[in-house]
Design an enzyme around this catalytic site. Structure first.
Site, short mmCIF file in Angstrom:
data_model
loop_
_atom_site.label_atom_id
_atom_site.label_comp_id
_atom_site.label_asym_id
_atom_site.label_seq_id
_atom_site.Cartn_x
_atom_site.Cartn_y
_atom_site.Cartn_z
N ARG A 46 -19.69 21.11 15.83
CA ARG A 46 -20.35 20.55 14.65
C ARG A 46 -20.27 19.04 14.77
O ARG A 46 -19.65 18.50 15.66
CB ARG A 46 -19.78 21.10 13.34
CG ARG A 46 -18.36 21.53 13.29
CD ARG A 46 -17.38 20.41 13.42
NE ARG A 46 -17.66 19.31 12.50
CZ ARG A 46 -17.24 18.07 12.65
NH1 ARG A 46 -16.49 17.74 13.70
NH2 ARG A 46 -17.54 17.12 11.79
N GLY A 47 -20.92 18.36 13.81
CA GLY A 47 -21.04 16.91 13.92
C GLY A 47 -22.35 16.60 14.63
O GLY A 47 -22.64 17.18 15.69
N ALA A 48 -23.13 15.70 14.03
CA ALA A 48 -24.52 15.52 14.49
C ALA A 48 -24.65 15.23 15.99
O ALA A 48 -25.40 15.92 16.70
CB ALA A 48 -25.18 14.43 13.65
N GLN A 221 -13.14 19.75 7.23
CA GLN A 221 -13.21 18.96 8.46
C GLN A 221 -12.23 17.78 8.43
O GLN A 221 -11.72 17.36 9.47
CB GLN A 221 -14.62 18.42 8.69
CG GLN A 221 -15.65 19.47 9.05
CD GLN A 221 -16.41 19.97 7.83
OE1 GLN A 221 -15.85 20.02 6.72
NE2 GLN A 221 -17.64 20.38 8.01
N ASP A 262 -25.59 12.45 9.35
CA ASP A 262 -26.37 13.50 10.03
C ASP A 262 -27.84 13.14 10.16
O ASP A 262 -28.54 13.66 11.02
CB ASP A 262 -26.23 14.82 9.30
CG ASP A 262 -24.82 15.35 9.47
OD1 ASP A 262 -23.92 14.89 8.73
OD2 ASP A 262 -24.60 16.16 10.38
N ASN A 272 -25.13 12.83 4.69
CA ASN A 272 -23.86 13.13 5.35
C ASN A 272 -23.18 14.27 4.60
O ASN A 272 -23.70 14.76 3.59
CB ASN A 272 -22.96 11.88 5.41
CG ASN A 272 -21.78 12.06 6.36
OD1 ASN A 272 -21.96 12.53 7.48
ND2 ASN A 272 -20.58 11.73 5.93
N LYS A 273 -22.03 14.66 5.09
CA LYS A 273 -21.30 15.80 4.54
C LYS A 273 -21.20 15.73 3.02
O LYS A 273 -20.98 14.66 2.45
CB LYS A 273 -19.91 15.82 5.18
CG LYS A 273 -18.99 16.93 4.76
CD LYS A 273 -19.59 18.32 4.85
CE LYS A 273 -20.19 18.65 6.19
NZ LYS A 273 -20.97 19.91 6.20
O1 MRU Z 1 -21.19 20.28 8.83
P1 MRU Z 1 -20.70 19.32 9.89
O2 MRU Z 1 -19.23 19.42 10.13
O3 MRU Z 1 -21.53 19.42 11.14
O4 MRU Z 1 -20.98 17.90 9.25
C1 MRU Z 1 -20.62 16.78 10.00
C2 MRU Z 1 -20.81 15.52 9.27
O5 MRU Z 1 -21.30 15.48 8.17
C3 MRU Z 1 -20.46 14.27 10.02
O6 MRU Z 1 -19.97 13.29 9.14
C4 MRU Z 1 -21.72 13.73 10.70
O7 MRU Z 1 -22.29 14.72 11.50
C5 MRU Z 1 -21.43 12.55 11.53
S1 MRU Z 1 -20.59 13.01 12.97
C6 MRU Z 1 -20.38 11.75 14.00
#
Ligand code: MRU
Length: 371
Positions: A46-48, A221, A262, A272-273
């Protein structure tokens, strides 16, 4: 510490299973686009930026898989043949049309894995462009070229994070107490991290930085991944629940907020999250700078504002309880939007690999792409 979130081992993609961290550290192995898509959907990865890298490998794996089954009999594709005319039934069959149809199915399953992180679609488009540039070659040649591109996307992501880190570190004073939300670290990228990359770079530059990690309900997270990464590196970190952020700011215990993203719209609105918007509003109320670390691959110029960013709704099970334990009242209606949008007006600066865009707006973002 070197966290290899994704790695190429024995002709397969391996990804750290982030669902079980920090209780266990384990790699899972992937050999097809469908398998990688499931790894993205279920949040093994996970994470963009990490999702983008995984998707690129998903495309390469699919090409390798399809070309292995068509190796001897396949003829080069005819470049002029329209892709749309090929039927999906050809998947795995022993001709070039089967290869093309199989690849299209692979792109499609990957594109449906998660909707918000634009890096997924950015990576798929980049892989498609590479495929189109070599489509007259044989499937095994195409597969090798796509694999080389996936390797390059991974290496490039680390270079970009390092560059963002240098730009962002300059914004943090020695001794800064930095609040972050979710995990925008090495685990959310190919390595180093975006928001946590800024913190790592500041520490590397000799600054004493401490981190306040929001736990980040419901997937945790912050509590599981950000806390783990910081503890591994001996960067002082304090975990708080999401609803403590306002109190910490009011007490004067937060000097800056740095988060990842994201998807950023052309006007600077930031997805973002879930919970990030709340933190941004609080930061403005307390006059605390709110920075967003964002590689250019996370900026979506095709959408004018954050209102057009698709927000993923995940399973209600994530809110209802954890594993076998349910804490919510049975029968209650539950919502689980996984992201929110912070309006550009609340963003002090967008930290990119090309430098910092202060008070981002359409013109500031457009300039990033014109140099
Ligand atoms: O649902 P996730 O864990 O994929 O969400 C991740 C986030 O929101 C991060 O803050 C975002 O992807 C930036 S990662 C460098």
């Amino acid at each position: 510490m070197k966290v290899e979130t994704l790695r190429w081992e024995n002709d397969k993609l391996e990804m750290i299973d982030q669902r079980i961290l920090p209780a266990a550290f384990e790699y899972l192995s992937y050999d097809s686009a469908a398998a990688v898509a499931e790894g993205i959907r279920s949040m093994v990865v996970r994470g963009a930026p990490a999702i983008g890298v995984a998707a690129a490998y998903g495309v390469a794996l699919e090409a390798l898989r399809l070309s292995a089954s068509t190796l001897s009999s396949v003829k080069p594709l005819t470049p002029t043949r329209p892709l749309a005319s090929l039927s999906p039934e050809g998947r795995g069959s022993s001709d070039a049309a089967g290869f093309t149809a199989g690849m299209e199915a692979g792109f499609s399953v990957l594109a449906q894995s998660r909707p918000t992180a634009v890096n997924l679609f950015w990576a798929l488009q980049r892989m498609r462009n590479v495929w189109q540039s070599v489509e007259s070659q044989t499937p095994p040649q195409i597969a090798q070229r796509l694999l080389a591109e996936a390797h390059e996307i991974l290496a490039e992501d680390i270079r970009i994070n390092r560059a963002m880190g240098v730009h962002g570190a300059a914004l943090l004073k020695d001794g800064a107490r930095v609040l972050t939300h979710c995990n925008a670290g090495a685990l959310a990228t190919a390595g180093w991290g975006t928001a946590l990359g800024v913190i790592r770079s500041a520490v590397e530059a000799g600054k004493k930085i401490s981190v306040i990690a929001d736990e980040t309900r419901p997937f945790l997270q912050g509590a599981r991944l950000t806390a783990w990464e910081m503890v591994q590196e001996n960067i002082p970190v304090t975990l708080i629940t999401d609803n403590m952020a306002g109190y910490m700011m009011a007490q004067g215990e937060v000097d800056a907020v740095v988060v990842g993203t994201d998807r950023v719209a052309a006007n600077g609105d930031v997805a973002n999250k879930i919970g990030t918007y709340m933190v941004a509003v609080l930061a403005r109320r307390h006059n605390i700078p709110f920075y967003v670390a964002c590689p250019l691959s996370t900026i979506d110029l095709s959408i004018a504002s954050g209102a057009q960013i698709p927000i993923e709704e995940r399973s209600v099970e994530e809110v209802k309880g954890f594993r076998d334990t349910q804490w919510a009242a049975s029968g209650v209606r539950i919502r689980n939007p996984a992201f929110d949008v912070t309006p550009a007006e609340l963003v002090t600066g967008l930290i990119t690999e090309k430098g910092v865009v202060s008070l981002p707006d359409q013109a500031g973002i457009a300039r990033l792409f014109s140099v």
